[in-house]
Design an enzyme around this catalytic site. Structure first.
Site, PDB file in Angstrom:
ATOM      1  N   ASP A  20      25.935  10.129  14.502  1.00  0.00           N
ATOM      2  CA  ASP A  20      26.140   9.889  13.074  1.00  0.00           C
ATOM      3  C   ASP A  20      25.060   9.002  12.472  1.00  0.00           C
ATOM      4  O   ASP A  20      24.226   8.433  13.190  1.00  0.00           O
ATOM      5  CB  ASP A  20      27.537   9.275  12.843  1.00  0.00           C
ATOM      6  CG  ASP A  20      27.844   8.099  13.778  1.00  0.00           C
ATOM      7  OD1 ASP A  20      26.923   7.614  14.448  1.00  0.00           O
ATOM      8  OD2 ASP A  20      29.004   7.678  13.826  1.00  0.00           O
TER       9      ASP A  20
ATOM     10  N   GLU B 113      36.925   9.998  10.559  1.00  0.00           N
ATOM     11  CA  GLU B 113      37.988   9.072  10.203  1.00  0.00           C
ATOM     12  C   GLU B 113      39.349   9.764  10.267  1.00  0.00           C
ATOM     13  O   GLU B 113      39.427  10.995  10.208  1.00  0.00           O
ATOM     14  CB  GLU B 113      37.750   8.566   8.768  1.00  0.00           C
ATOM     15  CG  GLU B 113      36.461   7.771   8.594  1.00  0.00           C
ATOM     16  CD  GLU B 113      36.592   6.324   9.059  1.00  0.00           C
ATOM     17  OE1 GLU B 113      37.326   6.061  10.041  1.00  0.00           O
ATOM     18  OE2 GLU B 113      35.945   5.456   8.449  1.00  0.00           O
TER      19      GLU B 113
END
Ligand code: GLP
Length: 246
Positions: free
Chosen positions: A67, A143
């Site tokens: 990421d 998330e």
């Protein structure tokens, strides 16, 4: 699933580094999926030491990072590209052109996500994917949400993650609000997963990930379905999990 409960952070780091070294030694041209965060720093230090001693070489390795913060340049000292350069790449013999991190500055994040997914796919996905674990159970920057995201995508960071990562920035307001992250599908295509966890504030997330229901509200819980997972943690991060398994 293999579980290594190590006595402290240094022992955890050495164990995790051994697993990565075993991958590189057994397949020198492997694809390593790499992670940022404070947990893997000691693992990288151990790998650097073995590389400097001549016991390990990354010369044929390709890497794909999980990421990157959206909006940060590679030179920003909190960008994940900068983290990887300073914590690993600048100190080992990996070829710069063989390292991949999503671009945080892409004008069109959707295009960058598609390009990055193609890069990972083109390399045949990771042979070994290293993961940290967010306090809310996130992996990469996936998330908690309503479904498991498949491919690399742009994500809005949760308050919990912004607050957890604020320690690296001048204030919580300086933490980027979005990130580009490999999807859960991308991560699950790795042939082996190595997940590291350190500290008492990870004990609940570890327990939920491996003993709780499989749910996108705890993204790491999907790892219960992966056929080759190694969990390495220190005593406090694994305390609740080990109590449950005892
Ligand atoms: C960030 C990263 C994750 C990492 C997590 C935990 O949110 N995107 O990949 O696992 O932080 O970080 P730490 O190891 O510092 O607790």
């Amino acid at each position: 699933m293999r579980i290594y409960q190590e006595k402290d952070y240094n022992a955890m780091s050495r164990r995790a580094a051994s697993v990565i070294a075993a991958q590189v030694v057994s397949k020198p041209d492997c694809v390593l999926g790499l992670a940022t965060g404070s947990t893997p720093v000691g693992t990288y230090q151990q790998l650097i030491q073995w590389c400097k001693q001549g016991d390990l070489s990354f010369a044929q390795v390709h890497s794909v990072n999980l990421d990157e913060y959206y909006g940060l340049s590679p030179e920003h000292d909190q960008s994940y590209r900068y983290f990887m350069q300073t914590n690993l790449f600048d100190h080992v013999d990996i070829k710069p052109e063989n390292t991949n991190v999503p671009s945080g500055l892409a004008a069109e994040p959707a295009e960058e996500c598609a390009r990055y997914e193609d890069v990972v796919k083109g390399l045949g996905y990771a042979d070994l994917q290293l993961l940290g674990l967010g306090r809310n159970g996130h992996i990469g920057f996936n998330e908690p949400c309503d479904e498991f995201p498949l491919a690399t995508h742009l994500v809005d960071l949760t308050e919990s993650t912004i607050e957890a990562n604020a320690r690296f920035f001048a204030s919580a307001d300086d933490v980027p609000k979005q990130a580009l992250t490999m999807g859960i599908g991308t991560i699950m295509k790795a042939r082996k997963i190595l997940i590291v966890a350190s500290g008492a504030d990870k004990a609940d997330a570890v327990w939920k990930a491996f003993c709780g229901p499989i749910t996108p509200e705890v993204p790491a819980s999907i790892l219960q379905l992966h056929p080759d997972v190694t969990l390495v943690g220190d005593g406090s991060a694994l305390a609740r999990l080990m109590e449950d398994k005892a």
